[in-house]
Design an enzyme around this catalytic site. Structure first.
Site, PDB file in Angstrom:
ATOM      1  N   ASP A  66       0.834  -1.207   0.000  1.00  0.00           N
ATOM      2  CA  ASP A  66       0.000   0.000   0.000  1.00  0.00           C
ATOM      3  C   ASP A  66       0.866   1.253   0.000  1.00  0.00           C
ATOM      4  O   ASP A  66       1.804   1.379   0.797  1.00  0.00           O
ATOM      5  CB  ASP A  66      -0.901  -0.006   1.244  1.00  0.00           C
ATOM      6  CG  ASP A  66      -2.089   0.924   1.114  1.00  0.00           C
ATOM      7  OD1 ASP A  66      -2.113   1.754   0.178  1.00  0.00           O
ATOM      8  OD2 ASP A  66      -3.002   0.826   1.953  1.00  0.00           O
TER       9      ASP A  66
ATOM     10  N   HIS B  14      -0.964   4.369  -0.203  1.00  0.00           N
ATOM     11  CA  HIS B  14      -1.899   5.370   0.334  1.00  0.00           C
ATOM     12  C   HIS B  14      -1.978   6.650  -0.506  1.00  0.00           C
ATOM     13  O   HIS B  14      -2.206   7.735   0.032  1.00  0.00           O
ATOM     14  CB  HIS B  14      -1.512   5.733   1.778  1.00  0.00           C
ATOM     15  CG  HIS B  14      -1.738   4.615   2.743  1.00  0.00           C
ATOM     16  ND1 HIS B  14      -0.707   3.887   3.288  1.00  0.00           N
ATOM     17  CD2 HIS B  14      -2.874   4.080   3.253  1.00  0.00           C
ATOM     18  CE1 HIS B  14      -1.184   2.955   4.105  1.00  0.00           C
ATOM     19  NE2 HIS B  14      -2.497   3.045   4.097  1.00  0.00           N
TER      20      HIS B  14
ATOM     21  N   GLU C 232      -1.213  -0.911  -4.169  1.00  0.00           N
ATOM     22  CA  GLU C 232      -2.443  -0.195  -3.836  1.00  0.00           C
ATOM     23  C   GLU C 232      -2.247   1.315  -3.788  1.00  0.00           C
ATOM     24  O   GLU C 232      -1.310   1.816  -3.174  1.00  0.00           O
ATOM     25  CB  GLU C 232      -2.949  -0.686  -2.477  1.00  0.00           C
ATOM     26  CG  GLU C 232      -4.287  -0.092  -2.053  1.00  0.00           C
ATOM     27  CD  GLU C 232      -4.838  -0.777  -0.826  1.00  0.00           C
ATOM     28  OE1 GLU C 232      -5.482  -0.092  -0.010  1.00  0.00           O
ATOM     29  OE2 GLU C 232      -4.621  -2.003  -0.662  1.00  0.00           O
TER      30      GLU C 232
ATOM     31  N   GLU D  95     -10.644   2.858  -2.715  1.00  0.00           N
ATOM     32  CA  GLU D  95     -11.175   2.952  -1.355  1.00  0.00           C
ATOM     33  C   GLU D  95     -11.787   4.305  -1.061  1.00  0.00           C
ATOM     34  O   GLU D  95     -12.564   4.439  -0.115  1.00  0.00           O
ATOM     35  CB  GLU D  95     -10.081   2.637  -0.331  1.00  0.00           C
ATOM     36  CG  GLU D  95      -8.982   3.680  -0.224  1.00  0.00           C
ATOM     37  CD  GLU D  95      -7.959   3.332   0.840  1.00  0.00           C
ATOM     38  OE1 GLU D  95      -8.079   3.866   1.954  1.00  0.00           O
ATOM     39  OE2 GLU D  95      -7.049   2.545   0.553  1.00  0.00           O
TER      40      GLU D  95
ATOM     41  N   HIS E 223     -11.718  -2.782   0.349  1.00  0.00           N
ATOM     42  CA  HIS E 223     -11.050  -2.137   1.474  1.00  0.00           C
ATOM     43  C   HIS E 223     -12.010  -2.179   2.655  1.00  0.00           C
ATOM     44  O   HIS E 223     -13.234  -2.121   2.489  1.00  0.00           O
ATOM     45  CB  HIS E 223     -10.723  -0.690   1.106  1.00  0.00           C
ATOM     46  CG  HIS E 223     -10.126   0.124   2.188  1.00  0.00           C
ATOM     47  ND1 HIS E 223     -10.878   0.860   3.083  1.00  0.00           N
ATOM     48  CD2 HIS E 223      -8.834   0.331   2.528  1.00  0.00           C
ATOM     49  CE1 HIS E 223     -10.070   1.490   3.920  1.00  0.00           C
ATOM     50  NE2 HIS E 223      -8.833   1.187   3.609  1.00  0.00           N
TER      51      HIS E 223
END
Length: 385
Positions: free
Chosen positions: A200, A202, A226, A252, A302
């Site tokens: 991830d 973010h 991700e 997400e 998510h």
């Protein structure tokens, strides 16, 4: 059957999680959960604002109730954020009520199940070491695999990396990339080639950095990378995906089926990850999954919810063919997380060996443990009052 009241409780989990209860004139109640990202105060306020529109409605008309609320705000700007998060929590509670009224589990109300168990991936964050060391990542990875998980995810977006030049610039430098690669290499070696590994970012990097990171991580056969970029710029995501064999996962922070349309039509993603208690609820997430299926894209939600929202999401994941894996985010808060519901089999947890088994009991299939809810209720909100 008519709705007579809608109330909320706020509990400590991943910040502040908002639980929703809908009561009827026949004494039946349904429970839902709204994603915590918007802040409990805002979500509770929006639910209170929408409640008068629900009073007197038949809760079994789930999509009618949902659409009534959505249309009420359709001319108030883009439908996202606090409004859709609150709508999601309400919708989940409506499905719980509808299932209980029909004597059927939610997955059956959604069309039936494709699978009995929902595979989970454990979000391992920065590992067992608070300092985020590679050894701490390796320790957590091995422990989680030993517990039965066949998929896991780690964060590598260290905004406090000592080599970082600027707190606001989103460009990654060579030392940061080297740290990322070393971490991922160590985890992959620790878990072997057959356990799925996701990484991830973010959405914290710019386009050239996202490309560089995706290239460097190709040797580790990731399940996905991700959120290398924020999902709102589809053109930029198309460029990242086109130049790497590392699968790209986003979604997400997108809302409703309209939020995913261009992403899918433009070929900007390999895996989508709607957050069900955030993107619009169970039926809306199923519609998003159906859109993804048109493009042969897997669905991997998510999720940062208590066991209530987690089990609700599992029902939706059971009812679609293109499900891949569902997030589980409670490694660091396991005892508190388990305390919020009574597990259907009385074992103390709905998670076993990296899976959730879909219950056949009516509704969502878990009941809140009110002792746990009261023990961890956030002051100032009340508990379904």
């Amino acid at each position: 059957m008519r709705i007579v009241n809608v109330t909320t409780a706020v509990v400590a989990y991943h910040g502040e999680a908002t639980l929703v209860r809908i009561d009827t004139d026949e004494g039946l109640s349904g429970y839902g959960e709204a994603n915590p990202d918007a802040g409990a105060g805002a979500v509770v306020g929006m639910i209170e604002f929408l409640t008068p529109l629900l009073i007197g409605e038949d809760p079994r008309n789930v999509e009618r109730c949902w659409e009534k609320l959505r249309r009420h705000k359709v001319f108030a700007g883009p439908q996202a954020g606090v409004f859709v998060i609150a709508l999601s929590g309400i919708e989940i509670a409506l499905w719980d009520l509808a299932g209980k009224a029909a004597g059927q589990p939610v997955y059956r109300m959604l069309g039936g199940k494709f699978r009995d168990r929902i595979r989970l991936y454990a979000d391992c964050g920065d590992g067992d070491d608070p300092a985020g060391s590679i050894a701490g990542c390796v320790d957590r990875a091995q422990r989680v695999v030993a517990e039965g998980f066949t998929a896991l995810k780690f964060d590598v977006d260290n905004l406090r990396h000592p080599a970082k030049y600027d707190d606001y610039n989103h460009t990654v430098n060579a030392a940061e990339i080297r740290s990322m690669v070393e971490r991922v290499a160590a985890v992959r070696e620790a878990i072997g080639p057959d356990v799925d590994l996701a990484i991830d970012l973010h959405a914290r990097y710019d386009l050239p950095s996202a490309c560089r990171i995706s290239w460097e991580l190709e040797p580790f056969d990731l399940m996905w990378l991700e959120e290398p970029l924020p999902a709102e710029n589809v053109d930029a995501l198309v460029r990242v995906r086109a130049q790497t064999r590392t699968p790209i996962c986003v979604g997400e922070n997108l809302y409703l089926r309209w939020g995913f349309r261009e992403l899918l039509e433009r070929g900007a993603v390999d895996v989508i990850e709607p957050d069900v208690p955030k993107c619009g609820g169970l039926a809306e997430a199923k519609k998003i999954a159906n859109l993804a299926e048109l493009h042969y894209i897997p669905f991997a939600p998510h999720l940062v919810s208590t066991p209530l929202g987690t089990m609700a999401t599992s029902h939706q994941c059971g009812a679609i063919p293109n499900f891949l894996v569902q997030e589980w985010h409670a490694l660091d808060e396991r005892a508190v997380w388990d305390s919020y519901v009574h597990a259907p089999d009385g074992s103390g947890s709905i998670v076993k060996d990296g899976y959730i088994t879909l219950p056949d009991t009516p509704g969502i299939g878990v009941e809140l443990d009110m002792d746990g809810v009261r023990a961890h209720a956030v002051a100032g909100y009340g508990v379904f009052e």
